[in-house]
Design a protein around this motif. Structure first.
Motif, PDB file in Angstrom:
ATOM      1  N   THR A 292       0.828  -1.207   0.000  1.00  0.00           N
ATOM      2  CA  THR A 292       0.000   0.000   0.000  1.00  0.00           C
ATOM      3  C   THR A 292       0.862   1.256   0.000  1.00  0.00           C
ATOM      4  OG1 THR A 292      -1.754  -1.199   1.164  1.00  0.00           O
ATOM      5  CG2 THR A 292      -1.836   1.212   1.240  1.00  0.00           C
ATOM      6  N   ALA A 293       1.940   1.236   0.767  1.00  0.00           N
ATOM      7  CA  ALA A 293       2.836   2.390   0.824  1.00  0.00           C
ATOM      8  C   ALA A 293       3.504   2.663  -0.521  1.00  0.00           C
ATOM      9  CB  ALA A 293       3.898   2.171   1.894  1.00  0.00           C
ATOM     10  N   LEU A 294       3.625   1.624  -1.338  1.00  0.00           N
ATOM     11  CA  LEU A 294       4.225   1.760  -2.666  1.00  0.00           C
ATOM     12  C   LEU A 294       3.184   1.978  -3.758  1.00  0.00           C
ATOM     13  CD1 LEU A 294       6.871  -1.101  -2.377  1.00  0.00           C
ATOM     14  CD2 LEU A 294       7.315   1.356  -2.327  1.00  0.00           C
ATOM     15  N   GLY A 295       1.925   2.157  -3.363  1.00  0.00           N
ATOM     16  CA  GLY A 295       0.860   2.339  -4.348  1.00  0.00           C
ATOM     17  C   GLY A 295       0.314   1.043  -4.888  1.00  0.00           C
ATOM     18  N   ALA A 296       0.485  -0.057  -4.132  1.00  0.00           N
ATOM     19  CA  ALA A 296       0.017  -1.381  -4.566  1.00  0.00           C
ATOM     20  C   ALA A 296      -0.838  -1.988  -3.458  1.00  0.00           C
ATOM     21  CB  ALA A 296       1.200  -2.277  -4.899  1.00  0.00           C
ATOM     22  N   PRO A 297      -2.084  -1.549  -3.322  1.00  0.00           N
ATOM     23  CA  PRO A 297      -2.931  -2.041  -2.232  1.00  0.00           C
ATOM     24  C   PRO A 297      -3.441  -3.461  -2.494  1.00  0.00           C
ATOM     25  CG  PRO A 297      -4.186  -0.585  -3.647  1.00  0.00           C
ATOM     26  CD  PRO A 297      -2.759  -0.550  -4.151  1.00  0.00           C
ATOM     27  N   ALA A 298      -4.020  -4.047  -1.460  1.00  0.00           N
ATOM     28  CA  ALA A 298      -4.596  -5.390  -1.570  1.00  0.00           C
ATOM     29  C   ALA A 298      -5.787  -5.375  -2.519  1.00  0.00           C
ATOM     30  CB  ALA A 298      -5.014  -5.888  -0.199  1.00  0.00           C
ATOM     31  N   TRP A 299      -5.978  -6.479  -3.212  1.00  0.00           N
ATOM     32  CA  TRP A 299      -7.090  -6.617  -4.157  1.00  0.00           C
ATOM     33  C   TRP A 299      -8.393  -6.903  -3.422  1.00  0.00           C
ATOM     34  CZ3 TRP A 299      -7.666 -11.032  -8.329  1.00  0.00           C
ATOM     35  CH2 TRP A 299      -8.549 -10.610  -9.326  1.00  0.00           C
ATOM     36  N   ALA A 300      -8.344  -7.766  -2.419  1.00  0.00           N
ATOM     37  CA  ALA A 300      -9.577  -8.219  -1.759  1.00  0.00           C
ATOM     38  C   ALA A 300      -9.931  -7.317  -0.583  1.00  0.00           C
ATOM     39  CB  ALA A 300      -9.399  -9.657  -1.268  1.00  0.00           C
TER      40      ALA A 300
END
Length: 390
Positions: A292-300
């Motif tokens: 999330t900190a890298l701009g890649a949050p969880a999908w679910a």
């Protein structure tokens, strides 16, 4: 302000990196577990082999936390699931399959292949199942096939709510749960939740090499198992369960792997189950926080503690992230087809601890920098550390 910039070539130090399995299975295995495989060949009919089979079965039940009887199959988790289905569900019976991802879809395809009257309850990938929708469909059905932790999407479906709602509609329903990535990883209380059969495999939470499947049967469902199921011979779990209760197996088991499994289970059982579950939850939360900190949050929206399934930022695909990690000696996975580019998947199942989660956060920073993603160095590691200490 970012000090991360695209890497134009493979860094000189890359050959010195330790290769890591950070995929959701197979997972890394402890040295003492691997050492079991280096023993002189043991015989499964010798008393030592019989004792080890019984020991491993008892530990599998202890890891579940309920007095279910374990069958160890020489197969993958899919083989174990097939045996569970065929040995509890008569030919032509009505089966409900609840699915929202690649692996839960497999069980519906399996039921259809064997000629069951199959109803599908489906939600889009990345979403969670609605317990009442599943329960309504399960009226009058013989068996419900449900996946607890969906490895393709990172969703943890509410197995407790689904099983209890379905049983309220249909008290005689048999519930078979795919717990391949939740067994030994996520909170799992089948007796209280009304789940009859738990299925898993060695290459996930139990941190053993691939090759073993597990089926754990409740005392109640054992009274309903089918003698001589017409579609099963090798995977006749009724015969297999009777044999293993007596310390034997109808076929030659992978006895070397059973020795390894028993050793691997000792580590997991060295703490109370609640501690085991909570620490695995924190490790995966750390990966999700780093992403999330890298701009890649969880999908679910309801995440599994087994795997972080992350959506890369705009301009980057899941396959690109997985390929970049592979170039660094780190084996992760993109999404399952048709979502190879939608997400990538990393995990700390197996022989890993909270400090491995911090390491993976740093690895993700290097991978994202190489892919040209702008971020402030240290942000993922710091986010992971905060998640570990909540």
């Amino acid at each position: 302000m970012s000090d991360a910039s695209p890497t134009q070539h493979t860094p000189d130090h890359t050959p010195l990196n330790r290769a890591r399995l950070i995929a959701p299975g197979p997972v890394e295995v402890a040295p003492d577990v691997l050492a079991q495989l280096a023993q002189p060949q043991m015989h499964h009919r010798a008393q030592a082999g019989i004792d080890k089979l019984m020991e491993a079965r008892a530990k599998l039940s202890q890891l579940l936390g309920d007095p279910y009887d374990a069958v160890i199959t020489t197969s993958s988790g899919t083989g174990a699931f097939e045996g569970a289905l065929l040995s509890t569900t008569p030919a032509g019976a009505r089966v409900v399959n609840a699915q929202a991802g690649k692996f839960s879809e497999r069980w519906g395809e399996m039921a259809q292949r064997f000629g069951y009257d199959t109803d599908i309850v489906a939600r889009p990938w990345g979403e969670v199942l609605d317990p009442q929708e599943v329960a309504d469909t399960a009226r009058g059905a013989h068996t419900l096939l449900i996946t607890h932790s969906e490895t393709s999407t990172g969703a943890l479906h509410d197995l407790q709510a689904i099983a209890q709602a379905a049983r309220a509609q249909n008290p005689d329903l048999i519930v078979i749960a795919d717990c391949i990535t939740s067994y030994g990883v996520a909170e799992l209380r089948p007796a209280a939740w009304g789940v009859d059969v738990i299925v898993s495999g060695s290459q996930k939470g139990t941190a053993t090499p691939p090759g073993l499947g597990f089926v754990l049967f409740s005392p109640e469902v054992q009274q309903r198992m089918i003698r001589n199921p017409g579609n099963a011979f090798y995977l006749d779990m009724t015969r297999e369960l009777a044999g293993q209760k007596a310390g034997s197996t109808p076929q030659t088991p992978a006895i070397n792997l059973i020795y390894a499994l028993s050793t691997a289970l000792d580590r997991l059982l060295s703490v109370p189950l609640e501690v085991l579950w909570a620490e695995q939850r924190r490790k995966t939360d750390a990966l999700i926080a780093a992403g999330t900190a890298l701009g890649a949050p969880a999908w679910a929206p309801r995440t599994s503690p087994a795997v972080a399934v992350l959506t890369p930022p705009a301009g980057v695909t899941g396959r690109q992230v997985a390929a970049q990690l592979a170039d660094m000696g780190q084996r992760a996975l993109p999404g399952q087809a048709p979502h190879e580019d939608t997400v990538f998947r990393v995990s700390t199942m197996g022989y890993a601890d909270r400090y491995d989660a911090l390491g993976i956060a740093g690895i993700l920073e290097d991978a994202f920098a190489a892919l040209g993603v702008s971020f402030e160095r240290g942000v993922a590691v710091n986010a992971a550390w905060q998640a570990l200490n909540r």
